[in-house]
Design an enzyme around this catalytic site. Structure first.
Site, PDB file in Angstrom:
ATOM      1  N   SER A 148       0.836  -1.198   0.000  1.00  0.00           N
ATOM      2  CA  SER A 148       0.000   0.000   0.000  1.00  0.00           C
ATOM      3  C   SER A 148       0.881   1.262   0.000  1.00  0.00           C
ATOM      4  O   SER A 148       2.083   1.202   0.280  1.00  0.00           O
ATOM      5  CB  SER A 148      -0.931   0.008   1.214  1.00  0.00           C
ATOM      6  N   HIS A 149       0.244   2.385  -0.273  1.00  0.00           N
ATOM      7  CA  HIS A 149       0.914   3.695  -0.354  1.00  0.00           C
ATOM      8  C   HIS A 149       1.777   3.984   0.860  1.00  0.00           C
ATOM      9  O   HIS A 149       2.973   4.280   0.722  1.00  0.00           O
ATOM     10  CB  HIS A 149      -0.197   4.762  -0.553  1.00  0.00           C
ATOM     11  N   PRO A 150       1.262   3.899   2.088  1.00  0.00           N
ATOM     12  CA  PRO A 150       2.108   4.217   3.241  1.00  0.00           C
ATOM     13  C   PRO A 150       3.254   3.222   3.420  1.00  0.00           C
ATOM     14  O   PRO A 150       4.356   3.606   3.815  1.00  0.00           O
ATOM     15  CB  PRO A 150       1.145   4.149   4.443  1.00  0.00           C
TER      16      PRO A 150
END
Lengths: 358, 111
Positions: free
Chosen positions: B68-70
């Site tokens: 995911s992005h984070p």
């Protein structure tokens, strides 16, 4: 050679531990099936017109998006076929097989990126490493490069959305190399188009169109899952493990000072473009996402002298229309490859389109 | 020595340890209120949060996986990150002093 099973085995990793709500700013998988069949028909027209099926990847690479982007398109097509009421099987077969062939020819050792994105040959990497203006890295620089990737990657996320990110953000490797008699792992992070003027006004475009970050690591085990922005450090520390680097923007070496400026510029623009996206209404969002999706193959469409933008028929399919519902589950963590294949219609695609059983 | 209590477990997305003040930060929030060294706590990150992410000592999210992005950006920046905690934004309050272990996927509150 059948590609769909190795494709699925790799692509499942995108969704492992994820929920669909994680993808922003729209429910893509309930949107694309409204019109993707029409886009697939247009791509079929291009493939036939340019005789692409009989061409090797090497002859047409300049017209193609990065390999990670092609993997993402393939996944979206399969899911769209599953959910769409229109089943133009022959066209889906032609297009999907074409993209799979391109991946098999361009990234021979790992076409669907199970653990890597090996786009370059050994000879290309050997020659490249010798020409890169390497600088010594330390933890401060490595963190700054991490911030640069964060800022530029976030800008790309805004310019291209969550499922077209790979058009603007690619990572090649990991390549195991020797440089000046030392062993390193090379990653090449490539942002090929930070100024998509066809999609956004000047204020959301970066001052440099292309950015490449070369990094040599020691004692870090890198993997890449499916698409280049999904780099995973399996072992070691990417910050202390970075030993040499080079940052190139529009063919010019970037100094540390310029890097800091670029971080600031990119992060400001990333926030600004995404604020604009968050202010869009539903109709604007649908149009934006459709246009971004079509933009992925602009170079191919230009070569065929066919307008890449959404057609009138595509626009009619989405105008004032709600998204589909209840085909792909919300709030559900996808735990296994088998679950992924069922939910995203991979088995159905294999059976109905490719006439294969998996 | 402050006592610590395990309050959350999630997916260990980026290794490392960090201690600092928690800051609940959501999409579109003003990043000028986010200080260097704060620990970013959110549902999931997005590009409107990039300046806060760059200043964060660690990132904790309710949802998201290892790609995911984070997770991706935390690994690139070399800061600890724990995703998929399910209820970080409910259990953690602003200015709580917390300890993040990105290798184990654990979050502790410190007295």
């Amino acid at each position: 050679m059948s590609w769909i099973k190795p494709f699925s085995k790799a692509t499942f990793k995108v969704f492992a531990g994820q929920v669909l709500e994680g993808f922003q700013p729209i429910d893509f998988f309930h949107f694309f099936p409204l019109w993707h069949d029409l886009w697939v028909a247009k791509i079929t027209e291009i493939i036939k017109k340019l005789n692409l099926g009989n061409k090797h990847f090497k002859d047409i690479k300049y017209l193609l998006p990065p390999p990670s982007n092609i993997r993402a398109i393939l996944l979206k097509l399969i899911a769209s076929y599953h959910a769409s009421s229109i089943k133009n099987k022959n066209e889906y077969k032609l297009v999907a097989n074409f993209f799979a062939k391109i991946l098999q020819e361009s990234c021979t050792n790992d076409p669907f990126s199970l653990t890597s994105n090996p786009y370059h040959s050994k000879e290309e990497i050997r020659d490249l490493v010798q020409t890169i203006p390497w600088k010594e890295a330390d933890t401060t620089i490595a963190r700054k490069i991490g911030q640069l990737i964060t800022a530029v990657g976030s800008l790309v996320h805004g310019q291209y959305n969550d499922v077209v990110t790979d058009l603007g953000w690619e990572t090649y490797g990991p390549y195991q190399i020797q440089h000046l008699k030392q062993n390193y792992t090379l990653l090449i992070r490539h942002f090929p188009n930070l100024a998509p003027k066809e999609l956004w006004p000047q204020k959301y475009l970066a001052s440099a169109k292309e950015l490449i970050i070369y990094a040599l690591y020691q004692d870090v085990k890198w993997e890449i899952y499916v698409v280049g922005c999904h780099t995973v450090s399996k072992k070691g520390n990417p910050v202390t493990g970075m030993k040499k680097y080079a940052v190139i923007a529009d063919d010019k070496t970037v100094s540390q000072e310029k890097m800091i400026e670029f971080i600031k510029e990119s992060s400001n623009k990333a926030e600004a473009v995404y604020q604009e996206i968050k202010g869009m209404d539903f109709e604007q969002l649908k149009l934006m996402v459709m246009t971004q999706e079509c933009y992925q193959l602009k170079l191919l469409f230009d070569k065929a002298d066919i307008n890449w933008k959404p057609t009138k028929e595509m626009l009619e399919r989405i105008k004032n229309k709600p998204l589909l519902k209840n085909i792909f589950p919300h709030g559900k963590f996808i735990e296994t490859a088998d679950e992924f294949m069922k939910i995203f219609g991979v088995k159905k695609f294999a059976k109905e389109v490719l006439q294969e059983k998996i | 020595m402050p006592k610590r209590q395990l309050i959350l477990k999630g997916i260990a997305a980026s290794p490392g340890k960090a201690k600092g003040k928690a800051k609940l930060f959501f999409s579109g929030d003003d990043s000028s209120n986010f200080n260097e060294g704060d620990i970013l706590v959110t549902t999931i990150t997005d590009p409107t949060m990039v300046q806060a992410m760059i200043r964060a000592a660690a990132i904790i999210t309710d949802i998201g996986g290892i790609t995911s992005h984070p997770a991706i950006l935390s690994r690139e920046m070399g800061i600890p990150c724990v995703v998929n905690t399910k209820e970080a934004t409910k259990k953690i309050k602003d200015n709580m002093l917390i300890n993040v272990d990105g290798l184990k996927g654990e979050v502790y509150v410190l007295d």
